[in-house]
Enzyme design. Structure first.
Site, PDB file in Angstrom:
ATOM      1  N   HIS A  22       0.998  -1.295  -0.032  1.00 34.20           N
ATOM      2  CA  HIS A  22      -0.288  -0.011  -0.064  1.00 34.20           C
ATOM      3  C   HIS A  22       0.905   1.206  -0.043  1.00 34.20           C
ATOM      4  CE1 HIS A  22      -3.542   2.377   0.934  1.00 34.20           C
ATOM      5  NE2 HIS A  22      -2.678   3.193   1.604  1.00 34.20           N
ATOM      6  N   GLU A  23       1.816   1.155   0.886  1.00 32.88           N
ATOM      7  CA  GLU A  23       2.673   2.452   1.231  1.00 32.88           C
ATOM      8  C   GLU A  23       3.503   2.515  -0.168  1.00 32.88           C
ATOM      9  OE1 GLU A  23       1.944   4.592   3.010  1.00 32.88           O
ATOM     10  OE2 GLU A  23       0.503   3.431   4.367  1.00 32.88           O
ATOM     11  N   HIS A  26       1.880   4.589  -2.948  1.00 37.08           N
ATOM     12  CA  HIS A  26       2.132   6.099  -2.653  1.00 37.08           C
ATOM     13  C   HIS A  26       3.494   6.609  -2.926  1.00 37.08           C
ATOM     14  CE1 HIS A  26      -1.869   6.424  -0.764  1.00 37.08           C
ATOM     15  NE2 HIS A  26      -1.680   5.774   0.274  1.00 37.08           N
TER      16      HIS A  26
END
Length: 454
Positions: A22-23, A26
């Site tokens: 997920h990170e 980003h």
């Protein structure tokens, strides 16, 4: 490894994988959008491990493995030197900010597809979708012992788990559905399950049992494990006997014995019970007697025997595709599970299912992670895929403090031509915190009720 330690370990592994991807979503888009990333952290709190890259980004594994974050250069948090201001997140065009924020949930959705692909390639060992017993609604539909469930509605069911996952949504909606089966004789037939006849309320976790279906693998063989003294079976039956017939009626599972004995008792008098004993076939005369259930006190006709509990049966089916065929299968499964996730959210909001069985907390997730890991790599991959999908969808919800909340702000900015005011964003943060706190409280409450209160 104990169940407790195993649950903690597999929870950490699951969260670590999901948060990292997920990170990374980003981080990857931010870097390619010209934004300076100050820190990429898996976990919160005190760093356990840290490395600074050539670009100045700190890569961290922190002490509390329950999340993570990507910290970007932003003038709203601290003073940024003029030379670095073009690399600040807040200075980027709104479409770049949208891409950076959306990249995290999208990474989870991509990971979901990849994990399903890996699960299909590895192959998930399971049980064949063969009916062991059919009563109630299932029997009324014409399902019989030995039927192989080929499809529920338009969903193929190569394993029992697939059949269950297809039947449960229809049961929760009280929606009649068709079941395509292959009978013992090898012919195919279609049955109509009238799930609209299910009780208005029932334990959703026992939906398949409530509709009257028992899989073949759960059947207990008719092996005598213990004979109680001073009962009709004492001196007649012996430990290890396999009961094959009672009064001429065949017995294939332990559950067959009760109804046969009740019928024999109501009929009155002795009858022949056929058994296999050490390779020999015997026909023994026996007459049931009235007995009283030790816990309920209810009287019944009985013989005085208890079942020999067998070991867990070996799995006899595998859900597997080749590497190429697994690609469309993974996309289909991801789309299907997304639809089911939204459908379950809808059922929870309309009260058709209990929120207690919809929102899971860390204890439930940890136990599920440990159980799936014990069942094999494919089961753990499936659980990770489902969690990744849930995390991606949850983060896209338009709730402030979640990625979806930030996307909502940016969409408003696109419409009105200027950023949302600091005051409105602060108010939204408070609302978002309250909603997330309430959701977490509900999750912990469900954990306590489902796992700790027995």
């Amino acid at each position: 490894m104990s169940e407790f330690l195993g649950s903690i370990w597999w929870l950490i592994v699951a969260i670590g994988v999901l948060v990292t991807f997920h990170e990374f979503g980003h981080y990857w888009i931010a870097r390619r959008s010209g934004v300076k990333v100050l820190r990429f952290s898996v976990g919160f709190g005190k760093p356990l491990w840290m490395r600074r890259g050539k670009d100045g980004t700190e890569y961290v594994i922190a002490a509390i493995p329950l999340g993570g974050y990507v910290k970007m250069l932003d003038e709203r948090e601290f003073t940024v030197p003029p030379a670095l201001q073009p690399q600040a997140f807040n200075r980027q065009p709104v479409w770049k900010r949208i891409a950076i924020v959306a990249a995290g949930p999208i990474a989870n959705l991509i990971l979901c597809v990849a994990l399903f692909w890996a699960m299909f390639v590895v192959g998930r060992a399971d049980y064949a979708p063969v009916v062991g017993h059919a009563t109630g609604i299932a029997a009324s539909a014409g399902l019989r012992q030995g039927d192989t469930i080929l499809a529920v509605g338009d969903r193929q069911t190569p394993t029992w788990s697939e059949a269950v996952m297809a039947l449960i949504p229809a049961a929760l909606d009280h929606a009649d559905t068709t079941v395509r089966v292959r009978t013992d004789s090898g012919s195919e037939a279609t049955r109509e399950l009238h799930l609209s006849d299910l009780p208005a309320t029932f334990d959703e976790r026992r939906a398949v049992e409530v509709m009257g279906l028992t899989p073949r693998y759960m059947l207990v063989p008719p092996l005598v494990g213990r004979v109680a003294p001073d009962t009709p079976a004492w001196g007649v039956l012996a430990e290890g006997d396999r009961i094959t017939a009672i009064d001429g009626q065949p017995v294939t599972a332990w559950d067959d014995i009760g109804p046969r004995v009740q019928a024999l008792g109501e009929h009155g008098g002795p009858a022949m019970i056929e058994v296999e004993r050490k390779g020999d076939r015997l026909a023994l005369e026996i007459a049931p007697a009235r007995m009283k259930h030790a816990q309920t006190g209810q009287e019944y006709w009985g013989l005085g025997v208890a079942a020999a509990m067998p070991p867990e049966p070996a799995k006899d089916a595998v859900l597997r595709y080749g590497p190429i065929a697994a690609i469309p299968a993974a996309f289909r499964e991801s789309v299907h599970q997304t639809q089911e996730l939204f459908a379950m959210i809808g059922r929870a909001f309309t009260g058709r299912v209990s929120v207690q069985n919809t929102v899971a907390g860390p204890i439930t997730i940890a136990r599920a992670a440990n159980m799936s890991a014990q069942n094999g790599a494919a089961w753990f991959l499936q659980m990770l895929a489902m969690l990744s999908l849930s995390l991606g969808i949850l983060n896209l919800l338009p709730i402030p403090i979640l990625d979806g909340g930030h996307l909502l702000y940016y969409l408003i900015e696109l419409v009105k031509g200027s950023p949302v005011s600091e005051r409105a964003m602060a108010a939204g943060q408070y609302v978002g915190l309250a909603l997330i706190a309430g959701l977490m409280g509900l999750a912990f409450y469900n954990d306590i009720m489902n796992n700790l209160v027995r």
